[in-house]
Design a protein around this motif. Structure first.
Motif, short mmCIF file in Angstrom:
data_model
loop_
_atom_site.label_atom_id
_atom_site.label_comp_id
_atom_site.label_asym_id
_atom_site.label_seq_id
_atom_site.Cartn_x
_atom_site.Cartn_y
_atom_site.Cartn_z
N GLU A 36 7.35 -13.16 -1.15
CA GLU A 36 5.95 -12.34 -0.75
C GLU A 36 5.88 -11.62 0.49
OE1 GLU A 36 1.07 -13.77 -0.77
OE2 GLU A 36 2.74 -15.20 -1.21
N VAL A 37 5.24 -10.71 0.56
CA VAL A 37 5.14 -9.80 1.67
C VAL A 37 3.77 -10.32 2.54
CG1 VAL A 37 4.61 -7.65 2.64
CG2 VAL A 37 6.16 -7.69 0.65
N LYS A 38 3.75 -10.88 3.73
CA LYS A 38 2.63 -11.33 4.42
C LYS A 38 1.88 -10.38 5.03
CE LYS A 38 3.94 -15.85 2.89
NZ LYS A 38 2.96 -16.44 1.93
N ASN A 39 0.83 -10.60 5.31
CA ASN A 39 -0.21 -9.66 6.11
C ASN A 39 0.10 -9.97 7.70
OD1 ASN A 39 -2.09 -7.34 6.33
ND2 ASN A 39 -3.81 -8.71 6.33
N THR A 40 1.27 -9.72 7.98
CA THR A 40 1.67 -10.12 9.48
C THR A 40 2.23 -8.79 10.01
OG1 THR A 40 3.55 -11.26 9.08
CG2 THR A 40 1.48 -12.50 9.12
N GLN A 41 2.25 -8.66 11.21
CA GLN A 41 2.91 -7.52 11.94
C GLN A 41 4.55 -7.50 11.57
OE1 GLN A 41 1.15 -4.96 13.31
NE2 GLN A 41 3.10 -4.13 12.97
N SER A 42 4.99 -8.92 11.82
CA SER A 42 6.39 -8.78 11.82
C SER A 42 7.03 -8.69 10.29
CB SER A 42 6.98 -10.31 12.15
OG SER A 42 6.14 -11.08 11.68
N SER A 43 6.07 -9.27 9.20
CA SER A 43 6.40 -9.16 7.83
C SER A 43 6.16 -7.75 7.52
CB SER A 43 5.48 -10.14 6.94
OG SER A 43 6.15 -9.90 5.67
N LEU A 44 5.21 -7.18 7.91
CA LEU A 44 4.86 -5.65 7.44
C LEU A 44 5.88 -4.61 8.02
CD1 LEU A 44 0.99 -5.63 7.57
CD2 LEU A 44 2.55 -5.89 5.49
N THR A 45 6.01 -5.00 9.40
CA THR A 45 7.19 -3.97 10.04
C THR A 45 8.57 -3.89 9.09
OG1 THR A 45 6.30 -4.14 12.15
CG2 THR A 45 8.49 -3.35 11.83
N LYS A 46 9.06 -5.24 8.89
CA LYS A 46 10.24 -5.21 8.07
C LYS A 46 10.19 -4.66 6.79
CE LYS A 46 13.41 -9.01 6.50
NZ LYS A 46 13.69 -10.37 6.26
N TYR A 47 9.10 -4.99 6.15
CA TYR A 47 8.79 -4.50 4.88
C TYR A 47 8.76 -2.91 4.66
CZ TYR A 47 6.52 -3.68 0.35
OH TYR A 47 5.77 -3.07 -0.69
N ARG A 48 7.90 -2.40 5.61
CA ARG A 48 7.82 -0.95 5.45
C ARG A 48 9.18 -0.34 5.72
NH1 ARG A 48 1.86 -1.55 8.51
NH2 ARG A 48 0.71 -1.82 6.37
N GLN A 76 11.72 -0.63 4.52
CA GLN A 76 12.53 -0.81 3.33
C GLN A 76 11.84 -0.05 2.39
OE1 GLN A 76 15.84 -1.61 2.90
NE2 GLN A 76 15.70 -1.69 5.11
N VAL A 77 10.34 -0.05 2.64
CA VAL A 77 9.51 1.00 1.40
C VAL A 77 9.04 2.29 2.02
CG1 VAL A 77 7.51 0.57 -0.12
CG2 VAL A 77 9.27 -1.33 0.52
N MET A 98 15.52 9.00 6.03
CA MET A 98 16.23 8.62 7.07
C MET A 98 16.35 6.94 7.33
SD MET A 98 17.89 10.20 9.60
CE MET A 98 18.72 9.48 10.93
N LEU A 99 15.21 6.50 6.83
CA LEU A 99 15.23 5.02 7.13
C LEU A 99 15.88 4.28 5.97
CD1 LEU A 99 11.70 4.42 8.64
CD2 LEU A 99 13.97 4.25 9.80
N SER A 100 16.69 4.93 4.91
CA SER A 100 17.40 4.27 3.74
C SER A 100 16.50 3.11 3.17
CB SER A 100 18.71 3.63 4.20
OG SER A 100 19.45 4.75 5.08
N PRO A 101 15.27 3.81 2.72
CA PRO A 101 14.56 2.77 2.17
C PRO A 101 14.92 2.53 0.69
CG PRO A 101 13.45 4.94 1.86
CD PRO A 101 14.79 5.08 2.63
N GLN A 102 14.51 1.14 0.31
CA GLN A 102 14.98 0.54 -1.22
C GLN A 102 14.23 1.28 -2.12
OE1 GLN A 102 16.24 -3.38 -1.42
NE2 GLN A 102 16.51 -3.73 0.78
N LEU A 103 13.03 1.49 -1.90
CA LEU A 103 11.80 1.99 -2.70
C LEU A 103 11.22 3.07 -2.00
CD1 LEU A 103 10.23 2.13 -5.36
CD2 LEU A 103 8.84 0.28 -4.09
N LEU A 104 11.11 4.29 -2.53
CA LEU A 104 10.48 5.61 -2.01
C LEU A 104 9.29 5.95 -2.82
CD1 LEU A 104 10.61 7.64 0.20
CD2 LEU A 104 12.19 8.95 -1.27
#
Length: 253
Positions: free
Chosen positions: A71-83, A85-86, A173-179
Protein backbone atom coordinates in the motif's frame (compact mmCIF):
# COMPACT_ATOMS: atom_id res chain seq x y z
CA UNK A 1 0.87 -11.16 -16.26
CA UNK A 2 2.61 -9.51 -13.34
CA UNK A 3 0.42 -6.92 -11.62
CA UNK A 4 2.26 -3.65 -11.08
CA UNK A 5 -0.46 -1.51 -9.56
CA UNK A 6 -3.92 -2.01 -8.05
CA UNK A 7 -6.51 0.63 -7.25
CA UNK A 8 -8.99 -0.73 -4.71
CA UNK A 9 -12.35 0.95 -4.02
CA UNK A 10 -11.01 4.43 -4.77
CA UNK A 11 -13.50 7.19 -3.97
CA UNK A 12 -12.99 10.93 -4.13
CA UNK A 13 -15.39 13.45 -2.62
CA UNK A 14 -15.18 17.23 -2.86
CA UNK A 15 -17.00 19.41 -0.34
CA UNK A 16 -18.69 22.39 -1.98
CA UNK A 17 -20.44 24.42 0.67
CA UNK A 18 -22.96 22.06 2.23
CA UNK A 19 -22.94 19.73 -0.78
CA UNK A 20 -20.71 16.69 -1.28
CA UNK A 21 -19.68 16.10 -4.89
CA UNK A 22 -18.64 12.53 -5.66
CA UNK A 23 -15.97 12.59 -8.36
CA UNK A 24 -15.16 8.88 -7.95
CA UNK A 25 -17.23 6.09 -6.43
CA UNK A 26 -15.46 2.87 -5.39
CA UNK A 27 -13.31 2.44 -8.51
CA UNK A 28 -11.20 -0.73 -8.63
CA UNK A 29 -8.78 -1.66 -11.41
CA UNK A 30 -5.46 -3.45 -11.94
CA UNK A 31 -2.58 -2.68 -14.30
CA UNK A 32 -0.29 -5.44 -15.51
CA UNK A 33 3.30 -5.24 -16.69
CA UNK A 34 3.55 -4.29 -20.38
CA UNK A 35 -0.15 -3.39 -20.52
CA UNK A 36 -1.37 -0.21 -22.20
CA UNK A 37 -4.66 0.93 -20.68
CA UNK A 38 -6.82 3.71 -22.14
CA UNK A 39 -9.39 5.51 -19.99
CA UNK A 40 -12.23 7.04 -21.98
CA UNK A 41 -15.47 8.84 -21.17
CA UNK A 42 -17.02 12.26 -21.50
CA UNK A 43 -15.60 15.33 -19.76
CA UNK A 44 -16.40 15.29 -16.05
CA UNK A 45 -16.77 11.51 -15.87
CA UNK A 46 -13.84 11.15 -13.43
CA UNK A 47 -11.09 10.05 -15.83
CA UNK A 48 -8.43 12.57 -14.81
CA UNK A 49 -9.42 12.37 -11.15
CA UNK A 50 -8.85 8.61 -11.18
CA UNK A 51 -5.48 9.10 -12.85
CA UNK A 52 -4.46 11.77 -10.32
CA UNK A 53 -5.54 9.53 -7.43
CA UNK A 54 -3.52 6.67 -8.89
CA UNK A 55 -0.48 8.97 -8.99
CA UNK A 56 -1.40 10.37 -5.54
CA UNK A 57 -1.48 13.92 -6.89
CA UNK A 58 -4.96 13.76 -5.38
CA UNK A 59 -5.45 11.96 -2.08
CA UNK A 60 -8.36 9.51 -2.33
CA UNK A 61 -11.14 10.09 0.18
CA UNK A 62 -11.27 6.33 0.68
CA UNK A 63 -9.76 3.21 -0.82
CA UNK A 64 -6.11 2.41 -1.40
CA UNK A 65 -3.41 2.12 -4.04
CA UNK A 66 -1.16 -0.95 -4.01
CA UNK A 67 2.18 -0.88 -5.82
CA UNK A 68 3.58 -4.40 -6.23
CA UNK A 69 1.19 -5.45 -3.48
CA UNK A 70 2.34 -2.83 -0.99
CA UNK A 71 0.00 0.00 0.00
CA UNK A 72 1.15 3.50 -0.90
CA UNK A 73 0.99 5.58 2.27
CA UNK A 74 0.25 9.29 2.31
CA UNK A 75 3.65 10.17 3.76
CA UNK A 76 6.47 12.15 2.16
CA UNK A 77 8.94 9.25 2.09
CA UNK A 78 6.40 6.78 0.69
CA UNK A 79 5.14 9.19 -1.98
CA UNK A 80 8.63 10.24 -3.07
CA UNK A 81 9.63 6.61 -3.60
CA UNK A 82 6.35 5.82 -5.35
CA UNK A 83 6.39 8.80 -7.72
CA UNK A 84 9.92 7.96 -8.83
CA UNK A 85 8.42 4.75 -10.24
CA UNK A 86 5.11 6.11 -11.55
CA UNK A 87 5.69 8.89 -14.10
CA UNK A 88 3.16 11.52 -15.14
CA UNK A 89 2.78 13.52 -18.35
CA UNK A 90 0.29 16.39 -18.08
CA UNK A 91 -1.85 18.26 -20.60
CA UNK A 92 0.11 21.50 -20.19
CA UNK A 93 3.75 20.31 -20.51
CA UNK A 94 4.92 22.02 -17.25
CA UNK A 95 8.44 22.62 -18.54
CA UNK A 96 10.80 25.07 -16.84
CA UNK A 97 10.99 28.02 -19.28
CA UNK A 98 14.42 29.15 -18.00
CA UNK A 99 16.08 25.82 -18.77
CA UNK A 100 17.12 24.16 -22.02
CA UNK A 101 15.54 20.94 -23.25
CA UNK A 102 18.49 18.96 -21.91
CA UNK A 103 18.32 20.62 -18.50
CA UNK A 104 14.56 20.05 -18.28
CA UNK A 105 15.09 16.35 -18.91
CA UNK A 106 18.07 15.87 -16.57
CA UNK A 107 17.01 18.02 -13.60
CA UNK A 108 14.88 15.55 -11.63
CA UNK A 109 17.36 12.71 -12.12
CA UNK A 110 20.26 14.93 -11.05
CA UNK A 111 18.49 15.88 -7.83
CA UNK A 112 17.87 12.21 -7.03
CA UNK A 113 21.48 11.26 -7.77
CA UNK A 114 22.85 14.12 -5.65
CA UNK A 115 20.64 13.00 -2.76
CA UNK A 116 21.83 9.41 -3.22
CA UNK A 117 25.48 10.49 -3.28
CA UNK A 118 25.00 12.50 -0.11
CA UNK A 119 23.21 9.65 1.63
CA UNK A 120 25.84 7.08 0.66
CA UNK A 121 28.76 9.51 1.19
CA UNK A 122 30.20 8.94 -2.27
CA UNK A 123 33.39 10.69 -3.34
CA UNK A 124 33.36 13.84 -5.43
CA UNK A 125 34.76 11.87 -8.38
CA UNK A 126 32.00 9.22 -8.17
CA UNK A 127 29.41 11.97 -7.99
CA UNK A 128 30.91 13.68 -11.05
CA UNK A 129 30.84 10.43 -13.04
CA UNK A 130 27.24 9.71 -12.12
CA UNK A 131 26.12 13.20 -13.16
CA UNK A 132 28.02 12.91 -16.45
CA UNK A 133 26.26 9.62 -17.17
CA UNK A 134 22.90 11.37 -16.72
CA UNK A 135 23.57 13.78 -19.60
CA UNK A 136 24.58 10.92 -21.88
CA UNK A 137 21.43 8.99 -21.00
CA UNK A 138 19.24 12.09 -21.44
CA UNK A 139 20.56 12.77 -24.94
CA UNK A 140 19.65 9.20 -25.96
CA UNK A 141 16.13 9.61 -24.60
CA UNK A 142 15.70 13.01 -26.26
CA UNK A 143 16.84 11.42 -29.51
CA UNK A 144 14.28 8.62 -29.06
CA UNK A 145 11.45 11.19 -29.08
CA UNK A 146 12.84 12.84 -32.22
CA UNK A 147 14.41 15.96 -30.71
CA UNK A 148 18.17 15.31 -30.85
CA UNK A 149 18.76 18.68 -32.56
CA UNK A 150 16.80 20.58 -29.87
CA UNK A 151 18.83 19.78 -26.75
CA UNK A 152 20.05 23.37 -26.31
CA UNK A 153 16.76 25.03 -27.25
CA UNK A 154 14.43 26.60 -24.69
CA UNK A 155 10.72 25.69 -24.41
CA UNK A 156 9.65 29.00 -25.98
CA UNK A 157 11.53 27.99 -29.14
CA UNK A 158 9.58 24.76 -29.53
CA UNK A 159 6.14 23.92 -30.90
CA UNK A 160 3.50 22.51 -28.56
CA UNK A 161 4.09 19.02 -29.89
CA UNK A 162 7.83 19.32 -29.33
CA UNK A 163 7.28 20.59 -25.78
CA UNK A 164 5.05 17.63 -25.03
CA UNK A 165 7.71 15.26 -26.37
CA UNK A 166 10.21 16.90 -24.01
CA UNK A 167 7.76 16.28 -21.16
CA UNK A 168 7.60 12.61 -22.18
CA UNK A 169 11.41 12.41 -22.30
CA UNK A 170 11.59 13.96 -18.83
CA UNK A 171 9.21 11.31 -17.47
CA UNK A 172 11.15 8.50 -19.19
CA UNK A 173 14.40 9.76 -17.66
CA UNK A 174 13.42 8.28 -14.28
CA UNK A 175 12.73 4.85 -15.86
CA UNK A 176 9.22 4.60 -14.37
CA UNK A 177 7.56 1.21 -14.09
CA UNK A 178 4.24 2.85 -15.01
CA UNK A 179 3.87 5.93 -17.18
CA UNK A 180 0.63 7.94 -16.96
CA UNK A 181 -0.67 10.42 -19.54
CA UNK A 182 -3.46 12.89 -18.77
CA UNK A 183 -4.95 13.87 -22.16
CA UNK A 184 -1.47 14.57 -23.59
CA UNK A 185 -2.78 15.94 -26.90
CA UNK A 186 -5.70 18.07 -25.67
CA UNK A 187 -3.67 21.31 -25.79
CA UNK A 188 -2.26 20.62 -29.25
CA UNK A 189 -3.36 21.57 -32.74
CA UNK A 190 -4.76 18.62 -34.72
CA UNK A 191 -1.87 18.85 -37.17
CA UNK A 192 0.76 18.12 -34.50
CA UNK A 193 -1.26 15.70 -32.35
CA UNK A 194 0.02 12.86 -34.51
CA UNK A 195 3.68 13.41 -33.63
CA UNK A 196 2.98 12.98 -29.91
CA UNK A 197 0.75 9.96 -30.48
CA UNK A 198 3.50 8.38 -32.58
CA UNK A 199 5.94 8.65 -29.66
CA UNK A 200 3.40 7.03 -27.32
CA UNK A 201 2.66 4.35 -29.93
CA UNK A 202 6.37 3.49 -30.11
CA UNK A 203 6.57 3.21 -26.32
CA UNK A 204 3.62 0.81 -26.42
CA UNK A 205 5.35 -1.27 -29.08
CA UNK A 206 8.44 -1.39 -26.86
CA UNK A 207 6.31 -2.92 -24.08
CA UNK A 208 6.21 0.08 -21.75
CA UNK A 209 3.47 -0.14 -19.11
CA UNK A 210 1.23 2.88 -19.66
CA UNK A 211 -2.07 4.43 -18.69
CA UNK A 212 -3.62 7.17 -20.80
CA UNK A 213 -6.68 9.37 -20.37
CA UNK A 214 -7.71 10.31 -23.88
CA UNK A 215 -10.47 11.48 -26.19
CA UNK A 216 -8.62 10.02 -29.19
CA UNK A 217 -10.91 7.03 -29.77
CA UNK A 218 -9.11 5.74 -32.86
CA UNK A 219 -5.79 5.78 -31.03
CA UNK A 220 -7.24 4.06 -27.95
CA UNK A 221 -8.74 1.33 -30.11
CA UNK A 222 -5.56 0.79 -32.13
CA UNK A 223 -2.87 0.83 -29.46
CA UNK A 224 -4.36 -0.18 -26.08
CA UNK A 225 -4.62 -3.66 -24.61
CA UNK A 226 -7.37 -2.65 -22.20
CA UNK A 227 -9.98 0.11 -22.23
CA UNK A 228 -11.81 1.54 -19.22
CA UNK A 229 -15.01 3.48 -19.85
CA UNK A 230 -15.98 5.87 -17.05
CA UNK A 231 -19.37 7.45 -16.46
CA UNK A 232 -20.40 9.66 -13.53
CA UNK A 233 -17.45 8.70 -11.38
CA UNK A 234 -17.63 4.93 -11.78
CA UNK A 235 -15.92 2.42 -14.03
CA UNK A 236 -18.97 1.56 -16.11
CA UNK A 237 -17.28 -0.90 -18.47
CA UNK A 238 -13.85 -2.49 -18.82
CA UNK A 239 -12.47 -4.83 -21.45
CA UNK A 240 -10.40 -5.25 -24.58
CA UNK A 241 -10.70 -2.64 -27.34
CA UNK A 242 -12.82 -5.12 -29.31
CA UNK A 243 -15.20 -5.62 -26.38
CA UNK A 244 -15.53 -1.92 -25.63
CA UNK A 245 -15.76 -0.53 -29.17
CA UNK A 246 -17.47 -3.39 -31.00
CA UNK A 247 -19.73 -4.75 -28.27
CA UNK A 248 -20.58 -1.98 -25.78
CA UNK A 249 -23.00 -3.04 -23.05
CA UNK A 250 -24.58 0.40 -22.54
CA UNK A 251 -26.30 2.74 -24.96
CA UNK A 252 -24.22 5.65 -23.66
CA UNK A 253 -20.93 3.94 -24.48
Amino acid sequence: METILQAKDISKTYHTGSVDVYALKKCSVEFGKGEFTAIIGKSGSGKSTLLRCINHLETPTSGKILFHGEEVKNTQSSLTKYRSQVGMVFQSFNLFPQYTVLRNVTLAKELLVKEECKKNKLSREDKKNKLAAISTEAIKIIESVGLRDKTENYPCELSGGQQQRVAIARALMLSPQLLCFDEPTSALDPEITGEVLNVIRKLAQDGKTMLIVTHEMGFAREVSNKVIYMHEGVIAEEGTPEEIFDNPKSDRL
